[in-house]
Design a protein around this motif. Structure first.
Motif, PDB file in Angstrom:
ATOM      1  N   GLY A 102       0.813  -1.210   0.000  1.00  0.00           N
ATOM      2  CA  GLY A 102       0.000   0.000   0.000  1.00  0.00           C
ATOM      3  C   GLY A 102       0.849   1.264   0.000  1.00  0.00           C
ATOM      4  N   HIS A 103       0.350   2.339  -0.666  1.00  0.00           N
ATOM      5  CA  HIS A 103       1.054   3.625  -0.716  1.00  0.00           C
ATOM      6  C   HIS A 103       0.042   4.758  -0.595  1.00  0.00           C
ATOM      7  CE1 HIS A 103       5.279   2.647  -1.605  1.00  0.00           C
ATOM      8  NE2 HIS A 103       4.793   1.598  -2.234  1.00  0.00           N
ATOM      9  N   ALA A 104       0.470   5.816   0.060  1.00  0.00           N
ATOM     10  CA  ALA A 104      -0.363   7.008   0.126  1.00  0.00           C
ATOM     11  C   ALA A 104      -0.322   7.790  -1.179  1.00  0.00           C
ATOM     12  CB  ALA A 104       0.088   7.894   1.291  1.00  0.00           C
ATOM     13  N   ASP A 105       0.782   7.633  -1.954  1.00  0.00           N
ATOM     14  CA  ASP A 105       0.961   8.336  -3.220  1.00  0.00           C
ATOM     15  C   ASP A 105       0.410   7.468  -4.357  1.00  0.00           C
ATOM     16  OD1 ASP A 105       1.734   9.719  -5.439  1.00  0.00           O
ATOM     17  OD2 ASP A 105       3.887   9.735  -4.976  1.00  0.00           O
ATOM     18  N   PRO A 106      -0.618   7.928  -5.064  1.00  0.00           N
ATOM     19  CA  PRO A 106      -1.200   7.111  -6.138  1.00  0.00           C
ATOM     20  C   PRO A 106      -0.303   6.982  -7.361  1.00  0.00           C
ATOM     21  CG  PRO A 106      -2.237   9.274  -6.083  1.00  0.00           C
ATOM     22  CD  PRO A 106      -1.354   9.202  -4.876  1.00  0.00           C
ATOM     23  N   ASP A 107       0.763   7.774  -7.449  1.00  0.00           N
ATOM     24  CA  ASP A 107       1.646   7.744  -8.622  1.00  0.00           C
ATOM     25  C   ASP A 107       2.768   6.714  -8.512  1.00  0.00           C
ATOM     26  OD1 ASP A 107       0.222   9.771  -9.916  1.00  0.00           O
ATOM     27  OD2 ASP A 107       1.389  11.353  -8.913  1.00  0.00           O
ATOM     28  N   VAL A 108       2.903   6.056  -7.372  1.00  0.00           N
ATOM     29  CA  VAL A 108       3.963   5.051  -7.220  1.00  0.00           C
ATOM     30  C   VAL A 108       3.640   3.842  -8.101  1.00  0.00           C
ATOM     31  CG1 VAL A 108       5.101   3.472  -5.616  1.00  0.00           C
ATOM     32  CG2 VAL A 108       4.517   5.800  -4.883  1.00  0.00           C
ATOM     33  N   PRO A 109       4.536   3.485  -9.045  1.00  0.00           N
ATOM     34  CA  PRO A 109       4.246   2.370  -9.948  1.00  0.00           C
ATOM     35  C   PRO A 109       4.560   1.017  -9.310  1.00  0.00           C
ATOM     36  CG  PRO A 109       6.362   3.328 -10.499  1.00  0.00           C
ATOM     37  CD  PRO A 109       5.802   4.158  -9.369  1.00  0.00           C
ATOM     38  N   GLU A 110       4.075  -0.019  -9.933  1.00  0.00           N
ATOM     39  CA  GLU A 110       4.401  -1.387  -9.568  1.00  0.00           C
ATOM     40  C   GLU A 110       4.727  -2.153 -10.846  1.00  0.00           C
ATOM     41  OE1 GLU A 110       4.664  -2.597  -6.544  1.00  0.00           O
ATOM     42  OE2 GLU A 110       3.641  -1.075  -5.333  1.00  0.00           O
ATOM     43  N   TYR A 111       5.355  -3.306 -10.691  1.00  0.00           N
ATOM     44  CA  TYR A 111       5.615  -4.116 -11.886  1.00  0.00           C
ATOM     45  C   TYR A 111       5.741  -5.589 -11.520  1.00  0.00           C
ATOM     46  CZ  TYR A 111      10.515  -3.507 -10.370  1.00  0.00           C
ATOM     47  OH  TYR A 111      11.677  -3.461  -9.643  1.00  0.00           O
ATOM     48  N   LEU A 112       5.442  -6.418 -12.518  1.00  0.00           N
ATOM     49  CA  LEU A 112       5.526  -7.868 -12.416  1.00  0.00           C
ATOM     50  C   LEU A 112       6.483  -8.355 -13.504  1.00  0.00           C
ATOM     51  CD1 LEU A 112       1.686  -8.588 -12.178  1.00  0.00           C
ATOM     52  CD2 LEU A 112       3.277  -8.293 -10.267  1.00  0.00           C
ATOM     53  N   VAL A 113       7.388  -9.277 -13.173  1.00  0.00           N
ATOM     54  CA  VAL A 113       8.390  -9.761 -14.127  1.00  0.00           C
ATOM     55  C   VAL A 113       8.204 -11.261 -14.310  1.00  0.00           C
ATOM     56  CG1 VAL A 113      10.833  -9.849 -14.719  1.00  0.00           C
ATOM     57  CG2 VAL A 113       9.972  -7.964 -13.309  1.00  0.00           C
ATOM     58  N   TYR A 114       8.132 -11.675 -15.580  1.00  0.00           N
ATOM     59  CA  TYR A 114       7.863 -13.076 -15.907  1.00  0.00           C
ATOM     60  C   TYR A 114       8.965 -13.662 -16.779  1.00  0.00           C
ATOM     61  CZ  TYR A 114       3.114 -12.083 -14.303  1.00  0.00           C
ATOM     62  OH  TYR A 114       2.021 -11.718 -13.549  1.00  0.00           O
ATOM     63  N   ARG A 115       9.173 -14.962 -16.629  1.00  0.00           N
ATOM     64  CA  ARG A 115      10.082 -15.729 -17.481  1.00  0.00           C
ATOM     65  C   ARG A 115       9.249 -16.483 -18.505  1.00  0.00           C
ATOM     66  NH1 ARG A 115      13.450 -17.163 -20.592  1.00  0.00           N
ATOM     67  NH2 ARG A 115      15.269 -18.484 -20.214  1.00  0.00           N
ATOM     68  N   LEU A 116       9.654 -16.381 -19.783  1.00  0.00           N
ATOM     69  CA  LEU A 116       8.917 -17.062 -20.838  1.00  0.00           C
ATOM     70  C   LEU A 116       9.448 -18.482 -21.052  1.00  0.00           C
ATOM     71  CD1 LEU A 116       8.461 -14.220 -23.479  1.00  0.00           C
ATOM     72  CD2 LEU A 116       7.102 -14.743 -21.446  1.00  0.00           C
ATOM     73  N   CYS A 117       8.703 -19.247 -21.841  1.00  0.00           N
ATOM     74  CA  CYS A 117       9.038 -20.655 -22.052  1.00  0.00           C
ATOM     75  C   CYS A 117      10.189 -20.857 -23.015  1.00  0.00           C
ATOM     76  CB  CYS A 117       7.806 -21.410 -22.548  1.00  0.00           C
ATOM     77  SG  CYS A 117       7.115 -20.759 -24.091  1.00  0.00           S
ATOM     78  N   SER A 118      10.631 -19.798 -23.682  1.00  0.00           N
ATOM     79  CA  SER A 118      11.737 -19.898 -24.631  1.00  0.00           C
ATOM     80  C   SER A 118      12.520 -18.594 -24.635  1.00  0.00           C
ATOM     81  CB  SER A 118      11.207 -20.196 -26.039  1.00  0.00           C
ATOM     82  OG  SER A 118      12.245 -20.138 -26.997  1.00  0.00           O
ATOM     83  N   ASP A 119      13.810 -18.680 -24.999  1.00  0.00           N
ATOM     84  CA  ASP A 119      14.623 -17.467 -25.097  1.00  0.00           C
ATOM     85  C   ASP A 119      14.193 -16.582 -26.258  1.00  0.00           C
ATOM     86  OD1 ASP A 119      16.176 -18.015 -22.909  1.00  0.00           O
ATOM     87  OD2 ASP A 119      17.765 -19.002 -24.043  1.00  0.00           O
TER      88      ASP A 119
END
Length: 386
Positions: free
Chosen positions: A163-180
């Protein structure tokens, strides 16, 4: 041209490239837009094959189809060395210059064919590298976004940011794919509806953006998220991003929302970062903004297992695994004298004909220091554009 000359030009066995010369012939070949035409031209005769190889037309066509290929710094062809699957040393380490041309032509022709082949999109996610933050781990882990259901074992399934009080703080999710190497065309994200809270709020982001790239060092199984591990390689400085999408607005709706990329993108290295920009929903219990996601899909097609990528901080290698190739260099050697110092002249001729690539991209195409044979009384000329 006189009558005798016309008869000679029209007689069987006369190659029009011999009449036009290498520079004009290159301009004609540059007008070919279908990669299949280049492939067919390369097997017509020795002189035709020589011009196709010397001018890298197969690579030019591949770049037209998929500009992301320009990120590769070199090619490495490997072959099966033994029954245990080990790979032989790179052919490029000992190959002569013309053998490298032969190899590059073969690899880029095959890669172009692979990129243009009909395909059915699939979800390419193989695992989770990590999230920028997680409110309650492992109950609200990023791994929950791999499940297509909102409820698993009678419990809500979702990832939640801190949680953040500032609505502008971004988030991100990082995924590994099944092939290079995966050709990605669409990414889907479903925001989470907290049906167990008053009003059933939806914790979506305002915008999403996607980055595709590769890790600076090879990922290990222990680097992926597990019940005991939130992820060790989350920071941006662990990756080199080769593509960044535009920002897409996200609806505050509990549906799987589709975000189609402007073009199909070759994800080199098998890592995708989903950036969630801007928060729109507060949680009543603590008056903080959160972003929550139920499900993520990264749709595309893994390339053939013959192709791979090997990356480091300063080098990105396109690997091609095939049976050993016997070079036809000796067969071509007799026809190469007319093509000496040709590639440098090609810059002045072809770039003026509008082949669809800019100078910077052509510089990456031919490399910074390619040089070709010249006559003994000529200066050695650099093949880079001026």
């Amino acid at each position: 041209m006189g009558l005798v000359g016309e008869k000679e030009a029209a007689s069987p066995g006369v190659d029009f490239l011999e009449w036009l010369g290498p520079d004009t012939s290159a301009v004609v070949f540059a007008l070919l837009r279908d990669p299949a035409d280049i492939a067919r031209a390369s097997v017509v005769s020795r002189s035709w094959r020589t011009i196709v190889l010397a001018t890298h037309f197969s690579k030019i066509q591949c770049l037209r189809i998929c500009p992301d290929v320009a990120n590769f710094t070199r090619i490495e062809q490997v072959t099966s060395a033994s029954s245990n699957g080990e790979l032989a040393e790179s052919i490029a380490a000992t190959a002569a210059a013309w053998e490298i041309h032969e190899r590059d032509h073969m690899v880029y022709t095959h890669l172009t064919h692979t990129l243009l082949s009909p395909r059915t999109s699939q979800n390419c996610i193989a695992g989770c590298i990590g999230a920028s933050s997680t409110d309650n781990f492992p109950e609200e882990t990023i791994e929950n976004t791999l499940d297509p259901w909102e409820v698993v074992d009678l419990e809500p399934s979702y990832w939640s940011s801190g949680g953040h009080a500032d609505p502008d703080v971004p988030e991100y999710l990082v995924y590994r794919l099944c092939s290079d190497l995966c050709l990605i065309n669409e990414i889907r994200v479903q925001p989470f509806r907290a049906f167990f809270q008053a009003g059933h709020p939806i914790f979506s982001a305002q915008y999403v953006r996607f980055r595709l790239g590769y890790p600076k060092t090879p990922l290990q199984p222990e680097d992926l998220v597990s019940d005991e591990n939130e992820g060790k390689l989350i920071a941006d400085n662990n990756y080199i991003w080769t593509y960044t999408s535009p920002e897409f607005p996200m609806l505050q709706e509990n549906v799987l929302q589709s975000f189609e990329l402007p073009r199909s993108v070759l994800c080199i290295g098998g890592v995708v970062k989903v950036e969630l920009l801007g928060r729109v929903q507060k949680q009543q219990a603590d008056d903080l903004y959160y972003i929550c996601v139920t499900h993520v899909q990264i749709l595309g097609t893994p390339l053939s297992s013959e192709f791979g990528a090997a990356a480091s901080i300063s080098d990105l290698v396109l690997k091609y695994c095939s049976a050993p190739v016997h070079s036809s260099c000796s067969k071509l050697s007799g026809s190469r004298s007319k093509w000496r110092n040709f590639e440098a002249r090609l810059w002045r001729e072809v770039t003026g004909q509008g082949i669809g690539l800019n100078q910077e991209l052509l510089g990456r195409l031919l490399g910074p220091s390619l040089q070709f044979l010249v006559d003994d009384d000529d200066e050695m000329k650099d093949a880079s554009p001026t």
